[in-house]
Design an enzyme around this catalytic site. Structure first.
Site, PDB file in Angstrom:
ATOM      1  N   GLU A 201       0.826  -1.330   0.125  1.00  0.00           N
ATOM      2  CA  GLU A 201       0.026  -0.078   0.122  1.00  0.00           C
ATOM      3  C   GLU A 201       1.011   1.133   0.016  1.00  0.00           C
ATOM      4  O   GLU A 201       0.526   1.994   0.775  1.00  0.00           O
ATOM      5  CB  GLU A 201      -0.940  -0.092   1.238  1.00  0.00           C
ATOM      6  CG  GLU A 201      -2.038  -1.092   0.924  1.00  0.00           C
ATOM      7  CD  GLU A 201      -2.913  -1.285   2.319  1.00  0.00           C
ATOM      8  OE1 GLU A 201      -2.469  -0.508   3.460  1.00  0.00           O
ATOM      9  OE2 GLU A 201      -4.027  -1.889   2.134  1.00  0.00           O
ATOM     10  N   GLU A 273      -6.569  -7.569  -1.572  1.00  0.00           N
ATOM     11  CA  GLU A 273      -7.369  -7.403  -0.227  1.00  0.00           C
ATOM     12  C   GLU A 273      -8.818  -7.247  -0.488  1.00  0.00           C
ATOM     13  O   GLU A 273      -9.235  -6.275  -0.821  1.00  0.00           O
ATOM     14  CB  GLU A 273      -6.661  -6.456   0.506  1.00  0.00           C
ATOM     15  CG  GLU A 273      -5.159  -6.711   1.019  1.00  0.00           C
ATOM     16  CD  GLU A 273      -4.862  -5.933   2.107  1.00  0.00           C
ATOM     17  OE1 GLU A 273      -5.610  -4.940   2.564  1.00  0.00           O
ATOM     18  OE2 GLU A 273      -3.392  -6.003   2.448  1.00  0.00           O
TER      19      GLU A 273
END
Length: 629
Positions: A201, A273
């Protein structure tokens, strides 16, 4: 930290069978895809034609995430088998750097639940592929996002920055240590690791694509040739332009495959995710839940690869729970000890209603029969025992360090967690005490009398530049001022990650800056904790340790109920379960069976506020079952 809307799930239900042996074959046919299982022979995963190809055949990755660092090692096989019985073919894991390297160059890759190589080999033996996410940064609601807090001992450290020499040297040492262990685990070497993630991320933090390229080059220098993937929010990637060319693009909490494909070109796009549950912070009204059935059905029908974050959450044992905050360090939100996460496999390994719903969907989309669902490990309850005052923090202070102004634990002592005490004499005429930069929970005492507390959680606007007033009532010409500061985990997401603990600002009395402090390091670990001097007389000053003896005829997993207590820490036979706090929503701490024993067990509590005995009991669930309507 990740973002999505919160929806409710049903209550928990038990499983059906216990660790039934499962045969592993090398190939099976699934929904039009040929699924090759890890069998010890070399296999090749390719990123081509906008899909994953395993040995030249299309592969749909059906992955569920779990973290060996959050699971007692004796339950690793059980949790892997639970994921397999739900229909998944891959286990995704984070490696938490700070779980493996506690001090610079001091690595522990074998004790407790740190032997990630063994966990990965267990996945292989159960016929499961592995998606490996080794960091160096992982977020994951883990302390400091997995980075070692010793980095914060460098006053000017810039983490996740290729131009910071100290940070990159530490990253290189980490990768140099674990890469030789990972290389033989890669699929092309006969292992189960299909793919390796580069950082995590990053677009939510920075925009330096060269940083990601340098990390990838470090792995490649050790002969790890990928394939590689990144995982991030779509909007962040579009804004920061940090897609790493040639990698699979994992979407976090998004299913806009068309927009993502425009970024990835011919590389595959998948759900890096997908969130069947969500994280919970101290002070939330209830445990967070989710609803992922419709999304999972769509992914299966359309043949998209995915990773459920998480299929099983586990527990933030000890000091490992992280925290979130805004970029100015305000709105601090520490994560609770439980990492149940509303996952399909709950904290102690039981199948939830979501588990059975997901299993039904996956079973309908594959052509091979699913294994029976393993039973959850046995659980026990125990009747209430009373923990009596045992020792006082104030009778066990170590030698102090003299400083002009308060400083953070990390800079003063190289202390990553626990407590720190700031002490000095003040004029007896009292006044308004103003404390700046409390990280994270300060208790104020005047001549041993408790005055009040300042909480970074309960005062959401508190950050390094704010001030909260507390009265000091003087009883003599001079009084001893004590400020005892407790810490939560370091912020692990966003821009507020220089989250040093203790007091990071000034302390003023009636606007006058107070200088000249004696500071005491109280890390709540090591020999200091094991050599507490017991009370010699009754103590009424908060800051007490309590002790109880628990006699057990049989052992099993248990949730230890601390609802009669205030705020503090619980150890069982020397193992730190984690933090508890009456503001909830968590009131019970998960204790695995292996931390208990038949006969006498020691429960040790440090409560920040209680001065009188209270009871502790054992139950078999994180929370009471709610009646259905």
């Amino acid at each position: 930290m990740r973002r999505r809307d919160f929806l409710k799930l049903s209550v928990l239900t038990p499983c059906m069978a216990w660790l039934t042996p499962m045969p592993v074959c090398s190939t099976r046919v699934s929904g039009g895809h040929v699924d090759v299982l890890p069998d010890g022979r070399p296999h090749r995963l390719e990123l081509a034609e906008r899909k994953f190809l395993l040995d030249g055949q299309p592969l749909q990755i059906l992955s569920g995430e779990m973290h060996p660092a959050r699971i007692p090692a004796e339950y690793w096989t059980h949790r892997i088998r639970m994921a397999k019985a739900m229909g998944l073919n891959t286990i995704s894991i984070y490696l938490m750097w700070n779980h493996l390297e506690s001090e610079p160059g001091v690595f522990d890759l074998h004790s407790g639940n740190r032997d990630f190589v063994r966990f990965i080999r267990l996945c292989q033996s159960e016929g499961m592929w592995v998606y490996l996410r080794p960091g160096p940064y992982i977020c994951g609601e883990w302390d400091f996002g997995g980075l070692p807090p010793y980095l914060l001992r460098h006053p000017q450290i810039r983490i996740r920055d290729k131009d910071d020499v100290d940070y990159m040297a530490a990253v290189r040492r980490y990768i140099d240590t674990i890469a030789p262990l990972i290389k033989p685990l890669m699929a092309y070497s006969g292992g189960p690791v299909l793919m390796l993630q580069v950082e995590n991320e990053y677009a939510s933090y920075g925009h330096d694509l060269d940083y990601l390229k340098q990390l990838q080059a470090m792995w490649e220098a050790h002969g790890i040739r990928g394939p590689f993937t990144i995982s991030d929010g779509l909007s962040e990637l579009q804004q920061q332009h940090t897609y790493l060319p040639g990698t699979a693009l994992g979407l976090d909490g998004d299913t806009d495959f068309a927009a993502a494909q425009a970024i990835a070109g011919d590389a595959p796009v998948w759900v890096g995710e997908g969130y069947p549950g969500w994280l919970t912070h101290w002070g939330d009204k209830d445990f967070q839940r989710g609803d992922y059935v419709a999304t999972l059905r769509k992914l299966l029908q359309q043949g998209h690869s995915f990773n459920l974050y998480v299929v099983h959450g586990g527990t933030n044992f000890g000091f490992t729970a992280g925290a979130n905050a805004k970029g100015d360090y305000s709105h601090f939100e520490p994560v609770i000890t439980s990492y149940d996460y509303g996952a399909p496999i709950n904290e102690r390994g039981e199948a939830t209603p979501d588990y059975h719903a997901f299993r039904q969907l996956i079973a309908a989309s594959v052509r091979h029969p699913l294994p029976d669902v393993p039973a959850a490990p046995p659980a026990i309850r125990f009747a209430a025992v009373t923990a009596e005052p045992f020792a006082s923090l104030w009778d066990n202070l170590p030698a102090s360090r003299r400083v002009t102004a308060p400083q953070a634990n990390e800079l003063l002592f190289g202390q990553d967690h626990g407590l720190v005490l700031y002490r000095r004499s003040t004029p007896g005429n009292g006044g308004e005490l103003q404390i700046e930069g409390v990280r994270d929970y300060a208790m104020v005492f005047s001549d041993g009398r408790y005055v009040g507390h300042l909480s970074r959680v309960q005062h959401p606007d508190l950050h390094a530049g704010d001030r909260i007033d507390l009265p000091i009532v003087a009883a003599s010409a001079a009084v001893v001022l004590d400020i005892l500061v407790d810490s939560f985990g370091h912020v692990g997401y966003g821009q507020a990650m220089a989250d040093r603990k203790g007091i990071v600002g000034s302390v003023r009395l009636e606007e006058e800056i107070l200088q000249g402090w004696d500071v005491f390091s109280l890390p709540l670990a090591g020999t200091w904790l094991g050599q507490l001097r017991p009370l010699r007389h009754a103590a009424k000053r908060p800051g007490l340790f309590f002790k109880a003896t628990l006699a057990l005829d049989a052992v099993g997993d248990s949730y230890i109920d601390m609802s009669g207590w205030d705020k503090g820490y619980l150890w069982v036979n020397g193992h730190l379960l984690g933090r508890y706090w009456k503001i909830g929503p968590q009131q019970r701490l998960y204790c695995p069976a292996s931390w208990l024993k038949r006969g006498s067990n020691e429960l040790l509590v440090l409560d920040m506020h209680r001065t009188e005995a209270a009871s502790i009991r054992g139950t078999d669930a994180l929370k009471d079952m709610q009646p259905t309507t």
